[in-house]
Every structure is written in C-alpha cells, then in structure tokens.
Scaffold this motif. Sequence first.
Motif, PDB file in Angstrom:
ATOM      1  N   TRP A  71       0.870  -1.175   0.000  1.00  0.00           N
ATOM      2  CA  TRP A  71       0.000   0.000   0.000  1.00  0.00           C
ATOM      3  C   TRP A  71       0.904   1.220   0.000  1.00  0.00           C
ATOM      4  N   TYR A  72       0.364   2.373  -0.312  1.00  0.00           N
ATOM      5  CA  TYR A  72       1.167   3.588  -0.370  1.00  0.00           C
ATOM      6  C   TYR A  72       0.453   4.722   0.350  1.00  0.00           C
ATOM      7  N   TRP A  73       1.222   5.479   1.116  1.00  0.00           N
ATOM      8  CA  TRP A  73       0.759   6.750   1.644  1.00  0.00           C
ATOM      9  C   TRP A  73       1.537   7.797   0.866  1.00  0.00           C
ATOM     10  N   GLY A  74       0.873   8.400  -0.110  1.00  0.00           N
ATOM     11  CA  GLY A  74       1.583   9.274  -1.043  1.00  0.00           C
ATOM     12  C   GLY A  74       2.492   8.395  -1.877  1.00  0.00           C
ATOM     13  N   ALA A  75       3.783   8.651  -1.788  1.00  0.00           N
ATOM     14  CA  ALA A  75       4.760   7.830  -2.502  1.00  0.00           C
ATOM     15  C   ALA A  75       5.454   6.834  -1.582  1.00  0.00           C
ATOM     16  N   ARG A  76       5.107   6.851  -0.301  1.00  0.00           N
ATOM     17  CA  ARG A  76       5.787   5.988   0.679  1.00  0.00           C
ATOM     18  C   ARG A  76       5.133   4.610   0.729  1.00  0.00           C
ATOM     19  N   PRO A  77       5.917   3.534   0.448  1.00  0.00           N
ATOM     20  CA  PRO A  77       5.340   2.184   0.457  1.00  0.00           C
ATOM     21  C   PRO A  77       5.285   1.575   1.861  1.00  0.00           C
ATOM     22  N   VAL A  78       4.213   0.847   2.111  1.00  0.00           N
ATOM     23  CA  VAL A  78       4.063   0.070   3.338  1.00  0.00           C
ATOM     24  C   VAL A  78       3.551  -1.311   2.953  1.00  0.00           C
ATOM     25  N   ALA A  79       3.738  -2.275   3.821  1.00  0.00           N
ATOM     26  CA  ALA A  79       3.255  -3.640   3.572  1.00  0.00           C
ATOM     27  C   ALA A  79       2.239  -4.002   4.636  1.00  0.00           C
ATOM     28  N   LEU A  80       1.148  -4.622   4.211  1.00  0.00           N
ATOM     29  CA  LEU A  80       0.106  -5.076   5.123  1.00  0.00           C
ATOM     30  C   LEU A  80       0.063  -6.599   5.041  1.00  0.00           C
ATOM     31  N   ARG A  81       0.244  -7.239   6.200  1.00  0.00           N
ATOM     32  CA  ARG A  81       0.281  -8.704   6.259  1.00  0.00           C
ATOM     33  C   ARG A  81      -0.803  -9.207   7.202  1.00  0.00           C
ATOM     34  N   ARG A 144      -3.369   1.564  -3.345  1.00  0.00           N
ATOM     35  CA  ARG A 144      -2.587   0.445  -3.879  1.00  0.00           C
ATOM     36  C   ARG A 144      -1.374   0.899  -4.684  1.00  0.00           C
ATOM     37  N   GLY A 145      -1.366   2.100  -5.124  1.00  0.00           N
ATOM     38  CA  GLY A 145      -0.219   2.639  -5.858  1.00  0.00           C
ATOM     39  C   GLY A 145       0.086   4.028  -5.344  1.00  0.00           C
ATOM     40  N   PRO A 146       1.277   4.545  -5.667  1.00  0.00           N
ATOM     41  CA  PRO A 146       1.600   5.913  -5.236  1.00  0.00           C
ATOM     42  C   PRO A 146       0.581   6.902  -5.802  1.00  0.00           C
ATOM     43  N   TYR A 147       0.316   7.960  -5.052  1.00  0.00           N
ATOM     44  CA  TYR A 147      -0.587   8.996  -5.547  1.00  0.00           C
ATOM     45  C   TYR A 147      -0.005   9.527  -6.854  1.00  0.00           C
ATOM     46  N   GLN A 148      -0.858   9.724  -7.819  1.00  0.00           N
ATOM     47  CA  GLN A 148      -0.444  10.278  -9.108  1.00  0.00           C
ATOM     48  C   GLN A 148      -0.908  11.732  -9.189  1.00  0.00           C
ATOM     49  N   PRO A 149      -0.082  12.613  -9.761  1.00  0.00           N
ATOM     50  CA  PRO A 149      -0.463  14.035  -9.805  1.00  0.00           C
ATOM     51  C   PRO A 149      -1.798  14.300 -10.493  1.00  0.00           C
ATOM     52  N   ALA A 150      -2.159  13.537 -11.494  1.00  0.00           N
ATOM     53  CA  ALA A 150      -3.375  13.814 -12.262  1.00  0.00           C
ATOM     54  C   ALA A 150      -4.620  13.143 -11.703  1.00  0.00           C
ATOM     55  N   THR A 151      -4.505  12.345 -10.649  1.00  0.00           N
ATOM     56  CA  THR A 151      -5.677  11.640 -10.124  1.00  0.00           C
ATOM     57  C   THR A 151      -6.087  12.197  -8.775  1.00  0.00           C
TER      58      THR A 151
END
Length: 182
Positions: A71-81, A144-151
Amino acid sequence: MAGHTGSVPGFLAALWTCPDQDVAAVVLANVTTGPQIGEIAADLLKIVADREPVIPPPWRPATDVDLTGPWYWGARPVALRLLGDGTLQLTPIGVANRGTQFRRTADDRWLGFKGFYADETLRVCRDAAGAVSHLDLGTLVLTRGPYQPATAVPGGVDPAGWRAGSGQPTTGTGRSVNGSAG
C-alpha cells in the motif's frame, strides 16, 4: 460436563463429556458395587484436559487477502500482512521497528494495539461494487499505488490546501477535525 452413570446387576457404566474441551470419557466395569464410576470418568476428563493440547480449529482460507500486500501513503510504500492469529501487521517497507499490529473490531474496521499506530483505527473503504478502494488510517489515506499528480486522492483534498495559523487541522472533506468549517 454432561453425561450420566448407569448400572444393571454385575455391570456399572459412566459417560461424561466436556464440549468446551471437545473430550469425552467412558468407563465400564464388570462389578455390581465398588468403584465410584462417575468420579473415575470425571478424573479421566481432567487428566486429558490437563495433559493434552487443545486441538486447533481446522484451517480456513484467509478472508482478508484483499487487504494484504503493498500500500502507499503518497509515494511511501508500506506492507500489510495477515498474521496467523488473525491480526494485521502494517510495516513501512525498508524501515525496521516501526510497524503496527491491528485487531478487527468490526466489519472493515481494525484497531491498532501494538506499535506506532496503537489506538488508531484502520478503516477499509470500499467502492460501490464492494471492492477495496483505499484504507483510511486516522487521516492517512493508503492506496494500492503511489498517488499520481493527475488523479484524485481518495477521500478528497481540501480545495484551499494546507493552511497555517487556523489552529484547526483539516480532513479531506474540507471540514476541520472538530466538525466546523475548515
């Protein structure tokens, strides 16, 4: 315990069961009198309960697999188990000793009980079809992905952006945390 004892001339019997422990004891004796057959059956149950491990429930496939993974908070990745005890573990990828464990409190709600986000609620947000769209951890939106500037960021962004000096933190709805206009 539940069960009973019984007898006929020359024969004694006892049957006791303990549904909570998933055990039962049967004692049969070819005598007319003598042994306390009910007590023997109860003692057998106690011996088994004290010395044998409890049989775990049968394995069931995980139902929360749509939550696990990156998962991503902004561009920062984290893992959920999903852990074996049914709790979730959220850890930043590449950062040691900063994870949190969550236990389910209701459908689509988890409460942090150990680690950085202890006492924070992790809420699973779903789209109209019921699929997981994003996670809300306090006010952090995980995608599920990094935040994109256009979305658009799920949950929205205050159109006025971050403002200094108002004294009120804002949520993604344009309202302050206390409910007044932001």
